[in-house]
Design an enzyme around this catalytic site. Structure first.
Site, mmCIF file in Angstrom:
data_model
loop_
_atom_site.group_PDB
_atom_site.id
_atom_site.type_symbol
_atom_site.label_atom_id
_atom_site.label_comp_id
_atom_site.label_asym_id
_atom_site.label_seq_id
_atom_site.Cartn_x
_atom_site.Cartn_y
_atom_site.Cartn_z
ATOM 1 N N CYS A 52 0.801 -1.235 0.000
ATOM 2 C CA CYS A 52 0.000 0.000 0.000
ATOM 3 C C CYS A 52 0.830 1.280 0.000
ATOM 4 O O CYS A 52 0.281 2.364 -0.194
ATOM 5 C CB CYS A 52 -0.945 0.013 1.196
ATOM 6 S SG CYS A 52 -2.048 -1.417 1.250
ATOM 7 N N HIS A 85 -9.157 3.396 -2.180
ATOM 8 C CA HIS A 85 -7.750 3.076 -1.939
ATOM 9 C C HIS A 85 -7.233 2.154 -3.042
ATOM 10 O O HIS A 85 -7.098 0.959 -2.850
ATOM 11 C CB HIS A 85 -7.616 2.412 -0.561
ATOM 12 C CG HIS A 85 -6.274 1.852 -0.244
ATOM 13 N ND1 HIS A 85 -5.088 2.396 -0.702
ATOM 14 C CD2 HIS A 85 -5.923 0.787 0.536
ATOM 15 C CE1 HIS A 85 -4.072 1.682 -0.234
ATOM 16 N NE2 HIS A 85 -4.557 0.697 0.506
ATOM 17 N N CYS A 93 -0.382 2.335 6.595
ATOM 18 C CA CYS A 93 0.038 0.996 6.988
ATOM 19 C C CYS A 93 0.306 0.218 5.702
ATOM 20 O O CYS A 93 -0.173 0.581 4.630
ATOM 21 C CB CYS A 93 -1.011 0.310 7.845
ATOM 22 S SG CYS A 93 -2.608 0.032 7.051
ATOM 23 N N GLY A 133 0.760 -3.770 3.920
ATOM 24 C CA GLY A 133 0.536 -5.202 4.029
ATOM 25 C C GLY A 133 1.792 -5.967 4.391
ATOM 26 O O GLY A 133 2.892 -5.579 4.016
#
Length: 419
Positions: A119, A375, A405, A407
């Site tokens: 991300c 997103h 954050c 993954g």
């Protein structure tokens, strides 16, 4: 005094007695600042349903590349390298992203690479370009991000693990679905459903207000694409110029009626998690001296970044770990920051990070976030910069932080100064 001696004197002053520190230091202007002269994005559209459902990721990318050329007025031959973050693209997107750059008008002399840090891929692409400019490897570059979740999201996005990886407990945790991880974190860290729904509703409400006021218009480049009507099967040409996931009338009460997604008694559902979306964004970077020589308008500058690892099962706490590191590198405190763009992967993890860091809600995602408008995994890190710099300028504020954050258990953050 030569220019080299002047620069040495400037650097020394930052560390010597009485040298400027904190906000005064990072807001000073120097010839070797890494600056942003264009930051834009496509609209973000609903995965499988929205305006870009029939548009390939590389076509979205070609659109934002062309937008950067047109809006900045940069001579394409001046751009030495382009880095593109993407998570789901087959083959990493390396081939089609190079092709997209050529279609957009960049010459064969402009190099292109793809990268994947989940991300944070879009932000990592920008930081890679910033570091390449800073080191002197290149003079001008573009950091970008793109994702077509309509065409590439699904079970095939995660490969099967070998026996070697499955046998290691932390390794095996890397493939636990993020929703399951966030559900568990919400329970372990006592983030209630009411808190999550309240945060999510605020994201929608802020986004609705911003969209109605036209606050996204400056950062969005309209794209004309082919779109097939799912009811009639008719192919149409449409212009996509607005985020289509933003919904009016969302309240904590309306979100409270949605069924949990990962556990019968769970707190995470479709209304308080990020939307599956399609989109692309790009950021043009160079040194301040280069921008002035080329007549480029400076929007802001890149200051510092951090990337950290956390336990895979605690994936969502990444911003809590990464933001303080980025602030320390920049030499500022959390209170010096005017706006935080923190990706709303899930309301649970975002609420927890904000509370643990002690950040005021009014500084977080003032135009809403991924819960409200989506997103697209590889795009988000680059999308945040266009949103952040545009809002800092509009509100006459200076310092911003972007974070998310990541993954498999990571976090990333970066510090920016608007001009």
């Amino acid at each position: 005094m030569s220019s080299a001696q002047q620069r040495l004197s400037q650097v020394a002053s930052h560390f010597g007695p009485g040298g400027k520190k904190g906000v005064s230091a990072i807001t000073e202007k120097h010839p070797d600042d890494i600056v942003v002269t264009c930051a834009l994005r496509t609209a973000l559209t609903k995965g499988g349903k929205g305006g870009f459902k029939d548009t390939a990721a590389a076509d979205l990318l070609a659109g934002v590349f062309k937008g950067v050329i047109d809006r900045s007025g940069i001579d394409p031959s001046q751009v030495n390298d382009i880095a593109v973050g993407s998570v789901l693209a087959p083959g990493g997107g390396a081939t089609e992203f190079r092709a997209a750059a050529l279609v957009a008008g960049f010459p064969e002399s402009t190099a292109v690479k793809s990268l994947n840090r989940q991300c944070s891929s879009g932000l990592q692409a920008i930081v890679d370009i910033a570091n390449a400019v800073k080191s002197g490897m290149i003079e001008v570059g573009i950091g970008a991000g793109v994702e077509s979740m309509s065409s590439q999201y699904g079970p095939g996005a995660v490969t099967e693990f070998s026996e070697l990886l499955e046998a290691h407990p932390e390794s095996a945790n890397c493939k636990v679905p993020m929703g399951v991880l966030s559900e568990q974190m919400a329970k372990d860290r006592n983030v209630t459903r009411a808190a999550q729904d309240s945060f999510a509703a605020a994201s929608y409400q802020k986004a609705v207000k911003a969209q109605k006021a036209g606050l996204f218009n400056e950062e969005i480049i309209p794209l004309e694409v082919k779109w097939t009507d799912p009811k009639s099967g008719e192919e149409k040409t449409i212009t996509v110029k607005a985020d289509d996931g933003i919904r009016d009338g969302i309240t904590p009460e309306s979100l409270g009626k949605i069924r949990p997604a990962f556990a019968k008694d769970g707190s995470i559902h479709a209304g308080n998690a990020s939307q599956i979306s399609d989109g692309a964004a790009a950021v043009l970077l160079m040194k301040r001296s280069t921008a002035e020589r080329l007549g480029q308008k400076i929007l802001g500058k890149y200051v510092a970044a951090s990337v950290v690892g956390v336990k895979p099962l605690l994936m969502g706490i990444g911003p809590w770990k990464a933001i303080p590191v980025a602030l320390e590198k920049a030499g500022i405190t959390k209170d010096d920051v005017d706006i935080y763009e923190i990706n709303e992967a899930f309301a649970s993890q975002c609420v927890w990070c904000i509370n643990e860091l002690g950040l005021p809600q009014e500084k977080i995602n003032p135009k809403g976030g991924a819960i409200a408008f989506g997103h697209p995994l590889g795009c988000t890190g680059s999308r945040q910069i266009s949103t952040l710099l545009t809002e800092l300028k509009r509100t006459n504020k200076k310092i911003g932080v972007s974070s998310m954050c990541v993954g498999t258990g990571m976090g990333m953050a970066a510090v920016w100064v608007a001009e």
